[in-house]
Design an enzyme around this catalytic site. Structure first.
Site, PDB file in Angstrom:
ATOM      1  N   ASP A 192      34.903 -21.344  22.397  1.00  0.00           N
ATOM      2  CA  ASP A 192      36.213 -20.696  22.479  1.00  0.00           C
ATOM      3  C   ASP A 192      36.347 -19.928  23.802  1.00  0.00           C
ATOM      4  OD1 ASP A 192      34.476 -18.672  21.811  1.00  0.00           O
ATOM      5  OD2 ASP A 192      35.683 -17.868  20.152  1.00  0.00           O
ATOM      6  N   SER A 193      35.268 -19.944  24.615  1.00  0.00           N
ATOM      7  CA  SER A 193      35.380 -19.445  25.991  1.00  0.00           C
ATOM      8  C   SER A 193      36.403 -20.277  26.772  1.00  0.00           C
ATOM      9  CB  SER A 193      34.023 -19.489  26.695  1.00  0.00           C
ATOM     10  OG  SER A 193      33.434 -20.768  26.557  1.00  0.00           O
ATOM     11  N   GLU A 247      30.604 -16.841  14.614  1.00  0.00           N
ATOM     12  CA  GLU A 247      29.953 -15.601  15.034  1.00  0.00           C
ATOM     13  C   GLU A 247      29.723 -14.682  13.830  1.00  0.00           C
ATOM     14  OE1 GLU A 247      32.297 -13.787  18.168  1.00  0.00           O
ATOM     15  OE2 GLU A 247      32.171 -15.580  19.419  1.00  0.00           O
ATOM     16  N   LYS A 296      30.346 -23.790  15.128  1.00  0.00           N
ATOM     17  CA  LYS A 296      29.627 -22.527  15.372  1.00  0.00           C
ATOM     18  C   LYS A 296      30.543 -21.385  14.967  1.00  0.00           C
ATOM     19  CE  LYS A 296      28.843 -20.807  19.743  1.00  0.00           C
ATOM     20  NZ  LYS A 296      29.585 -19.525  19.710  1.00  0.00           N
ATOM     21  N   GLU A 333      23.150 -14.169  22.193  1.00  0.00           N
ATOM     22  CA  GLU A 333      23.838 -13.852  23.452  1.00  0.00           C
ATOM     23  C   GLU A 333      23.602 -12.395  23.834  1.00  0.00           C
ATOM     24  OE1 GLU A 333      27.969 -15.008  23.641  1.00  0.00           O
ATOM     25  OE2 GLU A 333      28.234 -14.032  25.589  1.00  0.00           O
ATOM     26  N   ASP A 346      33.346 -24.341  18.465  1.00  0.00           N
ATOM     27  CA  ASP A 346      33.491 -22.973  17.974  1.00  0.00           C
ATOM     28  C   ASP A 346      34.635 -22.865  16.982  1.00  0.00           C
ATOM     29  OD1 ASP A 346      31.706 -21.016  18.833  1.00  0.00           O
ATOM     30  OD2 ASP A 346      32.631 -20.872  20.823  1.00  0.00           O
TER      31      ASP A 346
HETATM   32  O1  KIV Z   1      32.384 -19.869  23.672  1.00  0.00           O
HETATM   33  C1  KIV Z   1      31.310 -19.912  24.293  1.00  0.00           C
HETATM   34  O2  KIV Z   1      31.229 -20.333  25.442  1.00  0.00           O
HETATM   35  C2  KIV Z   1      30.114 -19.407  23.607  1.00  0.00           C
HETATM   36  C3  KIV Z   1      28.874 -19.311  24.430  1.00  0.00           C
HETATM   37  C4  KIV Z   1      28.922 -18.067  25.227  1.00  0.00           C
HETATM   38  C5  KIV Z   1      27.650 -19.397  23.607  1.00  0.00           C
HETATM   39  O3  KIV Z   1      30.153 -19.089  22.465  1.00  0.00           O
END
Ligand code: KIV
Length: 281
Positions: A60-61, A131, A129, A198, A99
């Site tokens: 989600d970055s 969090e 993934k 992280e 994510d």
């Molecule tokens: O969204 C992302 O890029 C991440 C990484 C920082 C692990 O979750």
């Protein structure tokens, strides 16, 4: 053995077969470092797959580096599906993890399963993934029970960065470190196949890595994790407005791109481009 190597240790570019969860687990057991990079589009996925990266994260970055949001919080399910579909069109050998965006899994177990399922059904992702620690274990269990592999994410969890006091190293004091160890174990019991750590002190990441039966993937968590992940734009120097301490730039593409664009601009203005070789008679 690395997911992409023969028994002789040669790299098999042409015949790379799909990376599986079993291979990733074997890599941990054989202490073979796992490579992961974020990918958000078709071209990046083609290149990263050519480079033999083991796992892709449609992170989600993408909210920050692709869409220009100030954080990952505004990212939607539709955006995650859109980018996952683009990555999957490259048909990568790498295992693709997507994510779950903010508020797509925290509100209830059924929402979490439904949204994880959408990332697979509509996006084509192979795993998801999310969090968070112990509080997320009912969601992790339900998603894995639905047949969807789940990766956890502890330490600096960007979706809750404000609550964590900003983008800072986590688990520095004894109580916070112990909580992270307990959270990691709870996530494993709930069924995660792997865990991102992280911005975690090296010694804590090492302890967690030694204690967990599943691979840890570090970002700003030192060299002792079972694998490493970096954001594509960071490692290639494509996004150069900000560089966290843990990012190593392997290229300076932002500079190269601006230079190339300036040269193109000048040649068009000077009527040097297109010359004969780029024109039709
Ligand atoms: O969204 C992302 O890029 C991440 C990484 C920082 C692990 O979750």
């Amino acid at each position: 053995m690395p997911a992409n190597s023969s028994s002789k240790g040669e790299y098999l570019m042409a015949s790379r077969s799909k990376v599986t969860l079993t291979q990733l687990q074997a890599m941990k057991e054989q202490r073979q470092p796992i490579t992961m990079v974020t990918t958000y589009d078709y071209t990046a996925a083609l290149l990263a797959d050519r480079a033999g990266i083991d796992m892709f994260l449609v992170g989600d970055s993408l909210g920050n580096v692709m869409l220009g949001y100030p954080s990952t919080v505004p990212v939607t399910m539709e955006e995650m599906i859109h980018h996952t579909r683009a990555v999957m069109r490259a048909n990568p050998a790498a295992l693709v993890v997507t994510d779950m965006p903010f508020l797509s899994y925290e509100t209830s177990v059924s929402e979490a399963v439904y949204n994880a399922g959408r990332l697979l059904k509509e996006g084509g992702a192979e795993a998801v993934k999310l969090e968070g620690g112990r509080a997320m274990t009912p969601m992790v269990r339900a998603i894995t029970d639905a047949g969807i592999p789940v990766m956890g994410h502890l330490g600096l969890t960007p979706q809750s960065a404000v609550q964590l006091g900003g983008y800072r190293v986590q688990g520095r004091d004894k109580a916070a470190a112990q909580k992270m160890i307990d959270d990691a174990q709870a996530l494993v019991e709930a069924g995660v196949f792997s865990l991102v750590l992280e911005c975690v002190p090296t010694s804590l990441a090492r302890t967690i890595t030694e204690q967990l039966p599943v691979p840890t993937i570090g970002i700003g968590a030192g060299p002792d994790c079972d694998g490493q992940v970096l954001v594509y734009h960071d490692l290639l120097g494509l996004y150069d407005r900000f560089k966290p301490k843990f990012v190593k730039r392997y290229a300076n593409l932002a500079e190269d791109i601006v230079k190339a664009l300036e040269q193109y601009r000048d040649e068009v203005r000077q009527r040097k481009f297109p010359g004969e070789e780029y024109s039709f008679r």
